[in-house]
Structures are given as structure tokens and as C-alpha cells.
Scaffold this motif. Structure first.
Motif, PDB file in Angstrom:
ATOM      1  N   HIS A 106       0.819  -1.206   0.000  1.00  0.00           N
ATOM      2  CA  HIS A 106       0.000   0.000   0.000  1.00  0.00           C
ATOM      3  C   HIS A 106       0.858   1.264   0.000  1.00  0.00           C
ATOM      4  CE1 HIS A 106      -3.611  -2.401   1.084  1.00  0.00           C
ATOM      5  NE2 HIS A 106      -2.704  -3.159   1.665  1.00  0.00           N
ATOM      6  N   TYR A 107       2.040   1.150   0.598  1.00  0.00           N
ATOM      7  CA  TYR A 107       2.921   2.312   0.741  1.00  0.00           C
ATOM      8  C   TYR A 107       4.365   1.856   0.518  1.00  0.00           C
ATOM      9  CZ  TYR A 107       5.200   6.363   2.898  1.00  0.00           C
ATOM     10  OH  TYR A 107       5.994   7.459   3.153  1.00  0.00           O
ATOM     11  N   ARG A 109       7.117   3.240  -0.223  1.00  0.00           N
ATOM     12  CA  ARG A 109       8.254   4.022   0.270  1.00  0.00           C
ATOM     13  C   ARG A 109       8.679   3.650   1.688  1.00  0.00           C
ATOM     14  NH1 ARG A 109       6.273   8.458  -3.203  1.00  0.00           N
ATOM     15  NH2 ARG A 109       5.168   9.568  -1.557  1.00  0.00           N
ATOM     16  N   ASP A 142       3.209  11.710   4.653  1.00  0.00           N
ATOM     17  CA  ASP A 142       3.433  11.109   3.339  1.00  0.00           C
ATOM     18  C   ASP A 142       2.588   9.857   3.163  1.00  0.00           C
ATOM     19  OD1 ASP A 142       5.048  11.301   0.853  1.00  0.00           O
ATOM     20  OD2 ASP A 142       5.817   9.356   1.484  1.00  0.00           O
ATOM     21  N   LEU A 143       2.543   9.004   4.185  1.00  0.00           N
ATOM     22  CA  LEU A 143       1.752   7.770   4.113  1.00  0.00           C
ATOM     23  C   LEU A 143       0.274   8.090   3.924  1.00  0.00           C
ATOM     24  CD1 LEU A 143       2.086   4.600   6.269  1.00  0.00           C
ATOM     25  CD2 LEU A 143      -0.133   5.707   6.119  1.00  0.00           C
ATOM     26  N   GLU A 146      -0.531   9.196   0.460  1.00  0.00           N
ATOM     27  CA  GLU A 146      -0.330   8.207  -0.595  1.00  0.00           C
ATOM     28  C   GLU A 146      -1.254   6.999  -0.487  1.00  0.00           C
ATOM     29  OE1 GLU A 146       1.867   8.371  -3.286  1.00  0.00           O
ATOM     30  OE2 GLU A 146       1.943  10.475  -2.643  1.00  0.00           O
ATOM     31  N   THR A 147      -1.997   6.876   0.601  1.00  0.00           N
ATOM     32  CA  THR A 147      -2.888   5.727   0.786  1.00  0.00           C
ATOM     33  C   THR A 147      -4.327   6.198   0.904  1.00  0.00           C
ATOM     34  OG1 THR A 147      -2.568   5.798   3.200  1.00  0.00           O
ATOM     35  CG2 THR A 147      -1.112   4.351   1.925  1.00  0.00           C
TER      36      THR A 147
END
Length: 351
Positions: A106-107, A109, A142-143, A146-147
């Protein structure tokens, strides 16, 4: 005709009793349930996830006077990490404590943590891998951007530094890794690190690892002491190498719609209770490492050695460039920026 007041009184009492019963029923059904899943043993003294959820449940239910009820589903009852994260994202389950491998789908990075030998000690790691740190806040933002449907509730190490175990020989230098089939999470950064050392990365789900080690599908694996101990890998592995080569996070995730739908008071309870619970999880990891359920247990059945500072440099030179190349190729400028922010945070914490 004489009046008969008593039936009227009895009716009033019956009505009042019924009303109180209905109110009590409404009060009971008004409680909000938060379900939390994790892969580790349920006992508070057996894993950091067990400690976290036990402390969190007690604090939340007490502070909310039962208006928030916590249900815990340990030991993978609701499925593997990646599947449960899907459930949290969709609001089927409210929360989960996930490994880096579980969130990677899912993430991606999250792979920035896989630069080997980046953290010098557990004190620095604790300062950097925390939701309240500047880097922790950057990672959370960030998470969440991005999700879909996920909010980061807590961030901590997954049980300490990763170490190597295997069934073939002691590992004292990169040359000893040659040809070993080492189980990894399904993370390209883990695979790149293992392959760069001359071993063969063997990605497997957590539920498959014991059998793979037992049957020889994999020669070894890498995990913190507590995971190695509670999974009983000492039954199917002969050598433990204290390598301190990785430290990856557990991410405590909550469905953002569920969280946003809580009252401000209940959000505050969730926030401070999760912080206390994370501290308890960290403490339990350190206790398990040093207790009869940790390194002392493993050393009874396994040959234990520690990589020397000189050998560590050889591992760094072989593995760090390979992993950084994966981060650059797969995660682009945003991934590199996040990685550099982490390395800067590590340097600042050391100073």
C-alpha cells in the motif's frame, strides 16, 4: 363508583421501568467498538503488539467509561498484514498493527528503512522511529497522502534490530552468506540487500517461514530476537548472528473515517492511549530480548556470534549501495527525499 388508583400507579411504575430498560439498552448499544488486528501472540508479556493492545484496551475503555470498547484479534486471526490493511482501508476493521512488509503493498516508500546498518543503536532508533519526531510526522503525512482510508496512529520498532539465523554455518563476514537461501519479506530492498551479500533472497509470507526452514526451502531468515524466539525458530535453526543490520517499523494504522467520526473527546482518548501503549510496546520488546523468552532462550539451543566492527564495514560496503539503488529506481525523488530526511534525523539524534 369507587376509584381504583393502584392499577394506574402500577402502570406508571411499569412504564418507568420499561423506559429505564430501554435507556439502558440504548446506552449499551451506543458503545463504539474498535477492532485491532495483529500477527503476534496475544499475551502482554509475549510480544510488543500484545503489550500495546492490552494497555490500549484498558486505558481506552476506562477513560471513555465504556463508550469505546476495544476488541483485539491477535495471531493473524483476520489474515496476513496486507489483507488486514485492505480491511482497515475499507472500514471493515478499524485498526491494525502492521509490519513494514505488510504496508509495502500500500505504501512502497516504507522501503527507505531498509538501508542496512543505518541506525547505530536502539536509543537513536527509538528517537527517530516515533510518531512525535519531526521525521515521524513527515512519514505520517506522506503515508496518509499516498494511501486511501489510512491514518498512522503509532510508530515504533518491530521488536529491535534484525539478526541473521541459519542452519548451515556461523556468519562472520559477507563471504559466509554465499549461497544461503535467506527468507525475506516481499520487499525489493530486502531482496537487494540479501542478494548483494552473495546469498539468495527467498520471499515468503510469515505464516510459511517455520515450515520453509524446517524443510530446507530456506536455509535462514532475519528477524528481531523476539520474533525469532516466539516463532520457535531455534527448533529449526542452528546459528544466530548478532548483526544489528536492520531495524524496521511497526505501523499502527486506523481507518481515517472511523477516527474522524469520533467525538473530539474520544479522539483525544485514542491519541494519548495509543502513545502510552506504544511506549509499553517498546519497553516490552527490550524486556523480551533480555528475558528467558528472548536471547537467553535462543542461546540455549543455537550457536551465537556477533559481527565485529571490521566485518560490519564489509557488510556496509557490499549492501548499502545496492539498497540505495533500489530506492532511487523504485521510489524516485520522493523516496530519496524521505530517505535523506531519515538519515539526517539519525545524524541529529547521534549528536
Amino acid at each position: 363508583m369507587t376509584t381504583r388508583p393502584f392499577p394506574t400507579t402500577r402502570c406508571a411504575l411499569a412504564t418507568a421501568t420499561l423506559s429505564l430498560t430501554l435507556l439502558a439498552s440504548v446506552s449499551v448499544h451506543a458503545a463504539t467498538t474498535m477492532r485491532i488486528a495483529h500477527l503476534n501472540p496475544p499475551e502482554a508479556t509475549a510480544s510488543n503488539s500484545g503489550a500495546m493492545t492490552a494497555v490500549f484496551k484498558q486505558l481506552v475503555e476506562t477513560a471513555s467509561n465504556g463508550e469505546l470498547m476495544i476488541e483485539v484479534y491477535p495471531a493473524g486471526q483476520l489474515g496476513e498484514d496486507a489483507n488486514v490493511i485492505n480491511q482497515v482501508s475499507q472500514g471493515i476493521v478499524e485498526s491494525t498493527i502492521s509490519s513494514a512488509g505488510g504496508i509495502a503493498e500500500h505504501y512502497p516508500r516504507i522501503g527507505i528503512f531498509d538501508i542496512p546498518f543505518a541506525f547505530p543503536n536502539i536509543g537513536v532508533a527509538t528517537e527517530v522511529i516515533d510518531l512525535s519526531s519531526d521525521f515521524g510526522q513527515m512519514l505520517a503525512a506522506d503515508l496518509e497522502a499516498e494511501t486511501d482510508g489510512l491514518k498512522l496512529l503509532g510508530l515504533l520498532d518491530s521488536g529491535g534490530f534484525f539478526h541473521f539465523t541459519n542452519s548451515e554455518r556461523p556468519i562472520t563476514s559477507p563471504a559466509d552468506m554465499e549461497g544461503l537461501r535467506i527468507r525475506t519479506m516481499t520487499l525489493p530492498t530486502h531482496e537487494a540487500m540479501i542478494n548483494s551479500l552473495g546469498a539468495r533472497a527467498t520471499p515468503l509470507a510469515w505464516s510459511e517461514v517455520y515450515t520453509a526452514l524446517q524443510t530446507g526451502v530456506a536455509d535462514g531468515q532475519m528477524n528481531p530476537i523476539q520474533q525469532t524466539a516466539f516463532a520457535n525458530f531455534d527448533e529449526v535453526q542452528e546459528y544466530l548472528t548478532i548483526s544489528n543490520h536492520l531495524i524496521t517499523p511497526y505501523l499502527w494504522l486506523i481507518n481515517d473515517d472511523f477516527y474522524d467520526g469520533l467525538s473530539e473527546e474520544h479522539q483525544q482518548i485514542i491519541d494519548w492511549a495509543s502513545k502510552v501503549a506504544v511506549d509499553a510496546g517498546r519497553a516490552m520488546s527490550r524486556i523480551i530480548e533480555a528475558s528467558d523468552g528472548g536471547l537467553p532462550k535462543l542461546s540455549q539451543g543455537m550457536e551465537v556470534n556477533t559481527i565485529t566492527p571490521e566485518a560490519r564495514e564489509a557488510f556496509v560496503e557490499a549492501a548499502q549501495p545496492a539498497v540505495r539503488e533500489v530506492i532511487v529506481d523504485r521510489y524516485g525523488d520522493d523516496g530519496v527525499a524521505l530517505l535523506d530526511a531519515m538519515l539526517d534525523a539519525i545524524s541529529a539524534a547521534q549528536e
